[in-house]
Design an enzyme around this catalytic site. Sequence first.
Site: not given
Length: 133
Positions: A30, A63, A105
């Site tokens: 990632q 995030c 994501k």
Amino acid sequence: ASRQRILSALQTKNNSPETTLFEVKPTVVQIAAHDPDVAANAAEVILERSSGQCIAIDLNLGCPQAIARKGRYGSFLHDETPQAAYDVLTKLRRTLPKEVGVTAKIRLPPTQVDAHEGKLGHEFRFVDPITIE
């Protein structure tokens, strides 16, 4: 500092960042990025150093921490500049070999998942799997 931490984590026993060892196969790495060229260059370095063990690059668009806002990545990239997120994903897909996956994501509150469903299909058309958290 985070670049150094990543390189340190990837170093082999001989402590050389040029040769890395991925202990688990297959590996998805990632990254957090807002610049398409920097993301593509980072992904190419990861692929080179993983000796074929990295099977996908995942762009973190989930995030929610303040550091992500400061760095213009994570959920802030997706929420505040969706075109930039699209540009990074497009560049990754066009740059990386077809056998290497490009994933993303994202983090959506449960009340927004249905509202974004149609948009996600178009916005992320170059992405392999999308993880909605």
